[in-house]
Design a protein around this motif. Structure first.
Motif, PDB file in Angstrom:
ATOM      1  N   ALA A   1       0.803  -1.219   0.000  1.00  0.00           N
ATOM      2  CA  ALA A   1       0.000   0.000   0.000  1.00  0.00           C
ATOM      3  C   ALA A   1       0.842   1.278   0.000  1.00  0.00           C
ATOM      4  CB  ALA A   1      -0.930  -0.002   1.215  1.00  0.00           C
ATOM      5  N   ASP A   2       1.940   1.259   0.756  1.00  0.00           N
ATOM      6  CA  ASP A   2       2.677   2.501   1.018  1.00  0.00           C
ATOM      7  C   ASP A   2       4.142   2.465   0.591  1.00  0.00           C
ATOM      8  OD1 ASP A   2       0.332   3.248   2.375  1.00  0.00           O
ATOM      9  OD2 ASP A   2       1.086   2.459   4.268  1.00  0.00           O
ATOM     10  N   GLY A   3       4.594   1.352   0.002  1.00  0.00           N
ATOM     11  CA  GLY A   3       6.016   1.195  -0.263  1.00  0.00           C
ATOM     12  C   GLY A   3       6.622   2.314  -1.077  1.00  0.00           C
ATOM     13  N   GLU A   4       5.962   2.699  -2.135  1.00  0.00           N
ATOM     14  CA  GLU A   4       6.516   3.746  -3.002  1.00  0.00           C
ATOM     15  C   GLU A   4       6.637   5.065  -2.251  1.00  0.00           C
ATOM     16  OE1 GLU A   4       5.798   5.739  -7.434  1.00  0.00           O
ATOM     17  OE2 GLU A   4       4.327   4.341  -6.606  1.00  0.00           O
TER      18      GLU A   4
ATOM     19  N   ARG B   1       9.649  -3.131  -4.908  1.00  0.00           N
ATOM     20  CA  ARG B   1       8.179  -3.175  -4.916  1.00  0.00           C
ATOM     21  C   ARG B   1       7.659  -4.316  -5.777  1.00  0.00           C
ATOM     22  NH1 ARG B   1       8.809   2.393  -5.802  1.00  0.00           N
ATOM     23  NH2 ARG B   1       7.855   2.263  -7.867  1.00  0.00           N
ATOM     24  N   GLU B   2       8.397  -4.653  -6.819  1.00  0.00           N
ATOM     25  CA  GLU B   2       7.975  -5.729  -7.716  1.00  0.00           C
ATOM     26  C   GLU B   2       8.018  -7.095  -7.036  1.00  0.00           C
ATOM     27  OE1 GLU B   2      10.525  -5.396 -11.082  1.00  0.00           O
ATOM     28  OE2 GLU B   2       9.642  -3.496 -11.767  1.00  0.00           O
ATOM     29  N   LYS B   3       8.764  -7.226  -5.928  1.00  0.00           N
ATOM     30  CA  LYS B   3       8.900  -8.518  -5.254  1.00  0.00           C
ATOM     31  C   LYS B   3       7.849  -8.754  -4.171  1.00  0.00           C
ATOM     32  CE  LYS B   3      13.861  -8.023  -5.078  1.00  0.00           C
ATOM     33  NZ  LYS B   3      15.065  -8.372  -4.312  1.00  0.00           N
TER      34      LYS B   3
ATOM     35  N   ASP C   1       4.593  -8.985  -4.064  1.00  0.00           N
ATOM     36  CA  ASP C   1       3.498  -9.932  -4.297  1.00  0.00           C
ATOM     37  C   ASP C   1       3.919 -11.386  -4.075  1.00  0.00           C
ATOM     38  OD1 ASP C   1       1.496  -8.132  -4.807  1.00  0.00           O
ATOM     39  OD2 ASP C   1       1.879  -8.041  -6.963  1.00  0.00           O
ATOM     40  N   ILE C   2       5.209 -11.671  -4.246  1.00  0.00           N
ATOM     41  CA  ILE C   2       5.677 -13.051  -4.097  1.00  0.00           C
ATOM     42  C   ILE C   2       5.412 -13.572  -2.683  1.00  0.00           C
ATOM     43  CG2 ILE C   2       7.725 -14.553  -4.179  1.00  0.00           C
ATOM     44  CD1 ILE C   2       8.918 -12.620  -6.248  1.00  0.00           C
ATOM     45  N   VAL C   3       5.525 -12.691  -1.706  1.00  0.00           N
ATOM     46  CA  VAL C   3       5.402 -13.124  -0.313  1.00  0.00           C
ATOM     47  C   VAL C   3       4.141 -12.613   0.377  1.00  0.00           C
ATOM     48  CG1 VAL C   3       7.881 -13.394   0.017  1.00  0.00           C
ATOM     49  CG2 VAL C   3       6.837 -11.161   0.424  1.00  0.00           C
ATOM     50  N   LEU C   4       3.451 -11.653  -0.248  1.00  0.00           N
ATOM     51  CA  LEU C   4       2.316 -10.994   0.402  1.00  0.00           C
ATOM     52  C   LEU C   4       1.228 -11.966   0.822  1.00  0.00           C
ATOM     53  CD1 LEU C   4       0.660  -8.486   1.217  1.00  0.00           C
ATOM     54  CD2 LEU C   4      -0.061  -8.292  -1.172  1.00  0.00           C
ATOM     55  N   HIS C   5       0.776 -12.804  -0.098  1.00  0.00           N
ATOM     56  CA  HIS C   5      -0.416 -13.608   0.153  1.00  0.00           C
ATOM     57  C   HIS C   5      -0.116 -14.940   0.847  1.00  0.00           C
ATOM     58  CE1 HIS C   5      -2.557 -10.645  -2.158  1.00  0.00           C
ATOM     59  NE2 HIS C   5      -1.764 -10.836  -3.184  1.00  0.00           N
ATOM     60  N   ALA C   6       1.149 -15.335   0.875  1.00  0.00           N
ATOM     61  CA  ALA C   6       1.495 -16.636   1.454  1.00  0.00           C
ATOM     62  C   ALA C   6       1.701 -16.586   2.965  1.00  0.00           C
ATOM     63  CB  ALA C   6       2.763 -17.177   0.790  1.00  0.00           C
TER      64      ALA C   6
END
Length: 412
Positions: free
Chosen positions: A284-287, A296-298, A300-305
């Motif tokens: 939500a706030d990284g940028e 920021r591109e990475k 999603d790899i760990v967000l939902h798991a």
């Protein structure tokens, strides 16, 4: 400001996290920052009620919270840029971060890359207002690893102790052994190694493994020789399982663990410190917080798991510790970790992770995480019973009536 020599907390409903129970009409006596007596007010010895009195108003009194994964010096999510800031400027940000954590109810934190003995001493001596800091100094990273913040085109790195970087780049058994010894020399309570790639680092893959087995074993040997332990940053089951087999005592994150990971955690009596709120806020706030595009591109790899991994570990009997891992401006969301964990854990399980189990990890069981004679007088007075609904702690401004640290009421 020194704590009052004696403090009598009366009209309290005391929470026992281990038992999951609440005892109304109770009192707590504190002397020189240590709890000396706990029990029903009716049983209070007549000669023990001296000193300052704090009326809890019938509210709930619980142990101070412990966050097992913080970066108190991380004033920005752009850690590469911060490494070139003035250390005094970083210290100013650190002071602000610590004060805010304390007023959110965290009376002890474990810093796992960034804080040093100076930060811990500043809190201990009252120069900074903040939680007790259990520090590890700088984390150990291989070249191109999670603690190496150089871009692909950069070659130079400044390893000076006073640079406010969070890590040391070291390659080879001799180099990692020396790096571990250097951190232990400064009083580090633990040594952190980067076992896999991560989000904040610019050039590694999240699914990589980092350091050779011989390098990891060397760090474990040095920590054990100093009666300390190694904690390891790792996401994938491959990296987690490898670290556990080699003697790493505590895994940070672990979003992609498998059933074999759970078996190894239990077999090795190791700890897992999930940090779920950080991925939600990085998304939500990284940028805005300064997280570079490559990082920021990475996310999603760990967000939902992460939530699934927490559920898997919890059901498997793994020792779980509360952690947040927030950087920069995102640190204001620290307490929201309670909201996320409540989706898969009971209120008592979440509270244990932020009190009893965390205290055990840092070697202060019986001193922290409990309200008992001989424990530090780090206490919270809360308006609602978090054993009924732990998510009330996600909003500390409305839930916490008072924070008591070392027998001193600092307010809320």
């Amino acid at each position: 400001m020194p704590a009052p020599q004696q403090l009598h907390i009366t009209n309290a409903t005391i929470l026992d996290i281990a038992e999951g129970s609440a005892s109304p009409d109770s009192s707590i006596l504190v002397e020189d920052g240590i709890i000396t007596w706990v029990g029903l007010t009716a049983d209070l010895p007549a000669d023990r009620a001296a000193g300052e009195t704090l009326d809890a108003g019938g509210k709930y009194v619980m142990p101070g919270l412990i966050d097992g994964h913080v970066h108190v010096t991380a004033a920005t999510a752009d850690l590469a840029s911060m490494a070139e800031w003035s250390p005094t400027y970083v210290a100013a940000h650190t002071s602000r971060n610590l004060k805010a954590m304390l007023h959110r109810g965290f009376t002890t934190v474990r810093d796992v890359a960034g804080a040093d003995f100076g930060v811990a001493m500043a809190v201990e001596e009252g120069l900074f207002e903040g939680p007790r800091v259990i520090f590890g100094g700088k984390a150990l990273s291989q070249s191109g690893g999670h603690g190496d913040m150089r871009s692909m085109g950069a070659s130079v790195i400044d390893p000076h102790q006073c640079c406010p970087s969070i890590g040391i780049v070291c390659d080879g058994v001799d180099a990692v052994r020396k790096a571990a010894r250097d951190q232990l020399r400064t009083g580090a309570h633990h040594i952190k190694v980067m076992l896999s790639g991560g989000v904040a680092s610019p050039t590694d893959r999240v699914d990589s493994t980092q350091f050779s087995e011989s390098e990891i074993l060397a760090v474990v040997e040095e920590a054990e020789g100093a009666n300390r332990y190694v904690c390891g940053h790792a996401y994938t089951a491959r990296a987690v399982n490898r670290g556990l087999r080699l003697g790493v005592r505590c895994i940070e994150h672990g979003n992609l663990i498998d059933d074999e990971s759970v078996r190894l955690f239990v077999e090795k009596d190791a700890y897992l410190v999930p940090t779920l709120i950080t991925y939600e806020r990085l998304k939500a706030d990284g940028e805005a917080a300064g997280l570079p595009a490559a990082s920021r591109e990475k996310v999603d790899i760990v967000l939902h798991a992460g939530l699934e991994a927490l559920d898997r570990a919890n059901k498997g009997g793994v020792k779980i510790v509360f952690g947040t891992d927030l950087l920069g401006a995102m640190q204001i969301h620290q307490s929201e970790e309670f909201r996320i964990r409540a989706q898969v854990q009971t209120a008592q399980e979440v509270l244990r992770s932020a009190t009893l189990t965390a205290a055990e990890l840092i070697g202060l069981e019986g001193k922290l995480g409990v309200i008992a004679a001989g424990a530090f007088a780090d206490l919270l007075i809360v308006n609602e019973n978090p054993l009924d609904d732990v998510t009330v702690l996600a909003d500390p401004e409305s839930s916490i009536s008072a924070v008591i640290q070392g027998g001193r009421d600092i307010g809320a």
